[in-house]
Write a protein that holds these residues in place. Structure first.
Motif, PDB file in Angstrom:
ATOM      1  N   ALA A   1      53.872  -0.768 -65.832  1.00  0.00           N
ATOM      2  CA  ALA A   1      53.206   0.424 -65.288  1.00  0.00           C
ATOM      3  C   ALA A   1      53.128   1.491 -66.363  1.00  0.00           C
ATOM      4  CB  ALA A   1      53.975   0.956 -64.089  1.00  0.00           C
ATOM      5  N   ASN A   2      52.188   2.395 -66.179  1.00  0.00           N
ATOM      6  CA  ASN A   2      52.084   3.563 -67.044  1.00  0.00           C
ATOM      7  C   ASN A   2      51.954   4.796 -66.170  1.00  0.00           C
ATOM      8  OD1 ASN A   2      49.821   5.513 -68.570  1.00  0.00           O
ATOM      9  ND2 ASN A   2      51.530   4.834 -69.861  1.00  0.00           N
ATOM     10  N   GLN A   3      52.996   5.622 -66.197  1.00  0.00           N
ATOM     11  CA  GLN A   3      53.030   6.862 -65.411  1.00  0.00           C
ATOM     12  C   GLN A   3      52.669   6.612 -63.948  1.00  0.00           C
ATOM     13  OE1 GLN A   3      50.646   9.794 -67.449  1.00  0.00           O
ATOM     14  NE2 GLN A   3      51.960   9.773 -69.260  1.00  0.00           N
ATOM     15  N   GLY A   4      53.282   5.592 -63.381  1.00  0.00           N
ATOM     16  CA  GLY A   4      53.091   5.305 -61.966  1.00  0.00           C
ATOM     17  C   GLY A   4      51.931   4.393 -61.640  1.00  0.00           C
ATOM     18  N   ARG A   5      51.098   4.094 -62.629  1.00  0.00           N
ATOM     19  CA  ARG A   5      49.948   3.214 -62.400  1.00  0.00           C
ATOM     20  C   ARG A   5      50.331   1.782 -62.777  1.00  0.00           C
ATOM     21  NH1 ARG A   5      46.156   1.595 -66.230  1.00  0.00           N
ATOM     22  NH2 ARG A   5      44.309   0.595 -65.345  1.00  0.00           N
ATOM     23  N   PRO A   6      50.425   0.870 -61.795  1.00  0.00           N
ATOM     24  CA  PRO A   6      50.831  -0.505 -62.086  1.00  0.00           C
ATOM     25  C   PRO A   6      49.753  -1.276 -62.827  1.00  0.00           C
ATOM     26  CG  PRO A   6      50.208  -0.300 -59.798  1.00  0.00           C
ATOM     27  CD  PRO A   6      50.168   1.096 -60.374  1.00  0.00           C
ATOM     28  N   GLY A   7      50.180  -2.323 -63.525  1.00  0.00           N
ATOM     29  CA  GLY A   7      49.244  -3.165 -64.259  1.00  0.00           C
ATOM     30  C   GLY A   7      49.834  -4.534 -64.510  1.00  0.00           C
ATOM     31  N   ASN A   8      49.259  -5.240 -65.451  1.00  0.00           N
ATOM     32  CA  ASN A   8      49.739  -6.561 -65.855  1.00  0.00           C
ATOM     33  C   ASN A   8      50.428  -6.462 -67.203  1.00  0.00           C
ATOM     34  OD1 ASN A   8      48.786  -8.473 -63.760  1.00  0.00           O
ATOM     35  ND2 ASN A   8      46.775  -7.686 -64.317  1.00  0.00           N
ATOM     36  N   PRO A   9      51.365  -7.381 -67.470  1.00  0.00           N
ATOM     37  CA  PRO A   9      51.816  -8.541 -66.716  1.00  0.00           C
ATOM     38  C   PRO A   9      52.743  -8.173 -65.550  1.00  0.00           C
ATOM     39  CG  PRO A   9      52.216  -8.814 -69.087  1.00  0.00           C
ATOM     40  CD  PRO A   9      51.898  -7.376 -68.850  1.00  0.00           C
ATOM     41  N   VAL A  10      52.963  -9.167 -64.696  1.00  0.00           N
ATOM     42  CA  VAL A  10      53.893  -9.026 -63.573  1.00  0.00           C
ATOM     43  C   VAL A  10      54.780 -10.267 -63.544  1.00  0.00           C
ATOM     44  CG1 VAL A  10      54.160  -8.764 -61.090  1.00  0.00           C
ATOM     45  CG2 VAL A  10      52.220  -7.680 -62.254  1.00  0.00           C
ATOM     46  N   LEU A  11      56.081 -10.063 -63.360  1.00  0.00           N
ATOM     47  CA  LEU A  11      57.017 -11.191 -63.282  1.00  0.00           C
ATOM     48  C   LEU A  11      57.487 -11.327 -61.829  1.00  0.00           C
ATOM     49  CD1 LEU A  11      59.781 -12.074 -65.824  1.00  0.00           C
ATOM     50  CD2 LEU A  11      60.116 -12.414 -63.379  1.00  0.00           C
ATOM     51  N   TRP A  12      57.299 -12.524 -61.285  1.00  0.00           N
ATOM     52  CA  TRP A  12      57.613 -12.790 -59.885  1.00  0.00           C
ATOM     53  C   TRP A  12      58.873 -13.644 -59.774  1.00  0.00           C
ATOM     54  CZ3 TRP A  12      54.494 -10.931 -55.874  1.00  0.00           C
ATOM     55  CH2 TRP A  12      53.307 -10.314 -56.280  1.00  0.00           C
ATOM     56  N   ASP A  13      59.841 -13.182 -59.033  1.00  0.00           N
ATOM     57  CA  ASP A  13      61.032 -13.970 -58.734  1.00  0.00           C
ATOM     58  C   ASP A  13      60.653 -15.127 -57.810  1.00  0.00           C
ATOM     59  OD1 ASP A  13      64.234 -13.736 -58.777  1.00  0.00           O
ATOM     60  OD2 ASP A  13      63.597 -14.394 -56.783  1.00  0.00           O
ATOM     61  N   ARG A  14      61.429 -16.207 -57.883  1.00  0.00           N
ATOM     62  CA  ARG A  14      61.127 -17.396 -57.078  1.00  0.00           C
ATOM     63  C   ARG A  14      61.121 -17.089 -55.582  1.00  0.00           C
ATOM     64  NH1 ARG A  14      63.238 -21.845 -58.180  1.00  0.00           N
ATOM     65  NH2 ARG A  14      63.150 -22.699 -56.088  1.00  0.00           N
ATOM     66  N   LYS A  15      61.766 -16.022 -55.179  1.00  0.00           N
ATOM     67  CA  LYS A  15      61.785 -15.613 -53.781  1.00  0.00           C
ATOM     68  C   LYS A  15      60.366 -15.417 -53.240  1.00  0.00           C
ATOM     69  CE  LYS A  15      63.569 -11.792 -50.926  1.00  0.00           C
ATOM     70  NZ  LYS A  15      64.412 -10.568 -50.952  1.00  0.00           N
ATOM     71  N   PHE A  16      59.429 -15.057 -54.148  1.00  0.00           N
ATOM     72  CA  PHE A  16      58.065 -14.743 -53.722  1.00  0.00           C
ATOM     73  C   PHE A  16      57.078 -15.871 -53.998  1.00  0.00           C
ATOM     74  CE2 PHE A  16      60.284 -10.842 -54.987  1.00  0.00           C
ATOM     75  CZ  PHE A  16      60.265 -10.174 -53.776  1.00  0.00           C
ATOM     76  N   PHE A  17      57.564 -17.018 -54.455  1.00  0.00           N
ATOM     77  CA  PHE A  17      56.661 -18.125 -54.739  1.00  0.00           C
ATOM     78  C   PHE A  17      55.868 -18.560 -53.500  1.00  0.00           C
ATOM     79  CE2 PHE A  17      59.220 -19.906 -58.611  1.00  0.00           C
ATOM     80  CZ  PHE A  17      58.908 -18.769 -59.321  1.00  0.00           C
ATOM     81  N   PRO A  18      56.493 -18.648 -52.312  1.00  0.00           N
ATOM     82  CA  PRO A  18      55.704 -19.036 -51.134  1.00  0.00           C
ATOM     83  C   PRO A  18      54.547 -18.080 -50.856  1.00  0.00           C
ATOM     84  CG  PRO A  18      58.047 -19.277 -50.678  1.00  0.00           C
ATOM     85  CD  PRO A  18      57.932 -18.553 -51.986  1.00  0.00           C
ATOM     86  N   LYS A  19      54.772 -16.789 -51.067  1.00  0.00           N
ATOM     87  CA  LYS A  19      53.701 -15.816 -50.845  1.00  0.00           C
ATOM     88  C   LYS A  19      52.561 -16.028 -51.845  1.00  0.00           C
ATOM     89  CE  LYS A  19      56.364 -12.061 -48.706  1.00  0.00           C
ATOM     90  NZ  LYS A  19      55.544 -12.010 -47.467  1.00  0.00           N
ATOM     91  N   LEU A  20      52.913 -16.344 -53.101  1.00  0.00           N
ATOM     92  CA  LEU A  20      51.877 -16.596 -54.111  1.00  0.00           C
ATOM     93  C   LEU A  20      51.089 -17.850 -53.749  1.00  0.00           C
ATOM     94  CD1 LEU A  20      53.842 -15.837 -57.426  1.00  0.00           C
ATOM     95  CD2 LEU A  20      52.081 -14.420 -56.364  1.00  0.00           C
ATOM     96  N   MET A  21      51.758 -18.840 -53.212  1.00  0.00           N
ATOM     97  CA  MET A  21      51.073 -20.084 -52.854  1.00  0.00           C
ATOM     98  C   MET A  21      50.190 -19.928 -51.622  1.00  0.00           C
ATOM     99  SD  MET A  21      51.838 -22.107 -55.259  1.00  0.00           S
ATOM    100  CE  MET A  21      51.107 -23.598 -54.612  1.00  0.00           C
ATOM    101  N   SER A  22      50.356 -18.834 -50.892  1.00  0.00           N
ATOM    102  CA  SER A  22      49.529 -18.607 -49.701  1.00  0.00           C
ATOM    103  C   SER A  22      48.304 -17.752 -49.996  1.00  0.00           C
ATOM    104  CB  SER A  22      50.365 -17.942 -48.600  1.00  0.00           C
ATOM    105  OG  SER A  22      50.704 -16.613 -48.972  1.00  0.00           O
TER     106      SER A  22
END
Length: 458
Positions: A393-414
């Motif tokens: 992020a830059n001053q509150g504005r999110p961007g890429n890259p993003v690192l996803w914990d395995r906890k969220f893999f099911p959400k990514l697959m959906s």
């Protein structure tokens, strides 16, 4: 972990002490004629004495990898004369620590080992090493820097006991050194402490001789050949200094941080888009600052070769270059299915290689200013905050890259269509941690007009 330390002077030996007592396996390299002033607390002494005892450690001179292995098996530290650290090819260290303290980089590269640490001035995190450890006395001594460089060399020694330049003993002429005072001796200001090239050298202050070069070494005028300590503690002359221990603590912190993320994360580069806003051309193959746009991202991942790296693409040029750099290609011939399809293909490839992976960092391929230091900080943050999403992020504005914990893999697959992870993040903002990056890093190229921006010229 297997660790190679370039240099075996007093500060490098302080680093070795921290790592050795942390249970790591160490080899240290030196030059043929060491010029270590505080030689009684430096393993460089082993080069001309065969072995060196420093506190409860023993350094032994070796001449080959076979001899080094034998010394390591005995629980000691091998010292080898190897100015260019060529033993790296046989030793294959997990970590290289450049502790030569030359105030400049003499050839260390970020790709020399899975994790490379630069000690002191002359190194830049993300450019020639993964991190830098501060060596200047003061509030930041021993700090681990994952972005930027250490404080530049001022040429003025640190203040010890109220003295700076006065505490140094410098050669009075060119030639061989003949010490008159020994380490541990008390001397008075104006007393002769050495002879260099036939010229007498006088103490500039009263105190105890804490360091002095070994007899018979070729020196030159004004070279530092010794130092005097106003605190007059003999114990200090024969034990590792507070500065060396602090720097060693910083190196140990960095090594432990690397251990915490190693083999637990993968990196996926998404490079299969159709460039619909780019006028019908493939923007990833467009030249930006002298090379194809996609090359900027792949080049920034070279220093992370110890991590599994995947490139999801349908373009032969990108596939070929990725494989040349040791990355795995995942072929996506259906970019019309949207970014969700690329994300899922990349994630599946990561899980096939390592079903127990802790997380995956997703990076797009059109951010030519993304810095390797930012990637390293994302990985470090993920290692400390498992179960969360780590986003630049830059001053509150999110961007890429993003690192996803395995906890969220099911959400990514959906996910479906051209929907990326933003919609997931919008639902669970409390699970996101941000890593601050420069605005230029987060700016991607969507239109041809973006390339003409002066900010993208090298």
């Amino acid at each position: 972990m297997r660790i190679l330390i370039r240099g075996a002077g007093d500060l490098a030996t302080g680093i070795a002490s921290r790592l050795y007592h942390g249970g790591h396996q160490i080899i240290m390299t030196e030059i043929a004629v060491p010029l270590t002033v505080r030689r009684m607390v430096a393993f460089s002494r082993a080069v001309y004495e065969g072995r060196a005892e420093v506190e409860d450690m023993t350094g032994i001179l070796v001449h080959s990898m076979e001899e080094a292995n034998a010394v390591i098996q005995d629980g000691d530290i091998p010292i080898i004369v190897d100015e260019k650290a060529e033993i790296v090819q046989k030793y294959k260290p997990d970590v290289i620590v450049d502790a030569i303290l030359a105030k400049k980089n003499l050839g260390t590269r970020m790709t020399d080992a899975p994790f490379v640490i630069g000690v002191g001035p002359g190194f830049t995190a993300g450019l020639d090493c993964h991190c830098v450890v501060e060596t200047k006395r003061g509030h930041t001594l021993g700090m681990v820097l994952y972005d930027g460089s250490a404080i530049p060399n001022t040429g003025v020694p640190g203040n010890i006991g109220g003295f700076t330049t006065e505490r140094l003993i410098r050669a009075g002429g060119n030639g061989l050194i003949e010490p008159v005072a020994s380490i541990g001796d008390m001397v008075e200001k104006g007393q002769v402490v050495a002879v260099t090239g036939g010229q007498k050298v006088y103490a500039q202050m009263s105190g105890i001789v804490r360091g002095m070069l070994q007899p018979g070494v070729q020196v030159w005028k004004n070279l530092k050949i010794g130092d005097i300590d106003a605190r007059c503690e003999k114990f200090h002359c024969f034990t590792i200094s507070d500065k060396a221990r602090s720097i060693g603590g910083g190196v140990l912190e960095a090594v432990t941080g690397f251990e915490n993320i190693r083999n637990k994360y993968a990196i996926v580069v998404l490079a299969a888009g159709r460039s619909l806003r780019f006028g019908g051309e493939n923007k990833l193959l467009t030249t930006v600052s002298g090379k194809p746009l996609y090359e900027h991202t792949l080049a920034r991942l070279e220093g992370f070769w110890d991590f599994s790296r995947f490139v999801v693409t349908g373009y032969h040029e990108i596939e070929k270059r990725a494989e040349e750099l040791g990355m795995h290609s995942v072929i996506n011939l259906e970019p019309e299915l949207g970014i969700s399809h690329s994300i899922q293909m990349g994630l599946k490839a990561c899980l096939e290689e390592n079903p127990d992976i802790q997380g995956v960092l997703f990076s797009v391929c059109d951010q030519p200013k993304l810095h390797p230091a930012t990637i390293q900080r994302l990985l470090n943050t993920a290692g400390l905050h498992k179960g969360q999403i780590i986003c630049t992020a830059n001053q509150g504005r999110p961007g890429n890259p993003v690192l996803w914990d395995r906890k969220f893999f099911p959400k990514l697959m959906s996910l479906s269509g051209d929907n990326g992870g933003k919609q997931i993040m919008a639902e669970i903002p409390e699970k996101i941690r941000y890593v601050e990056a420069h605005a230029k890093e987060l700016h991607d190229i969507d239109y041809k007009s973006d390339i003409s921006d002066l900010d993208y010229r090298e």
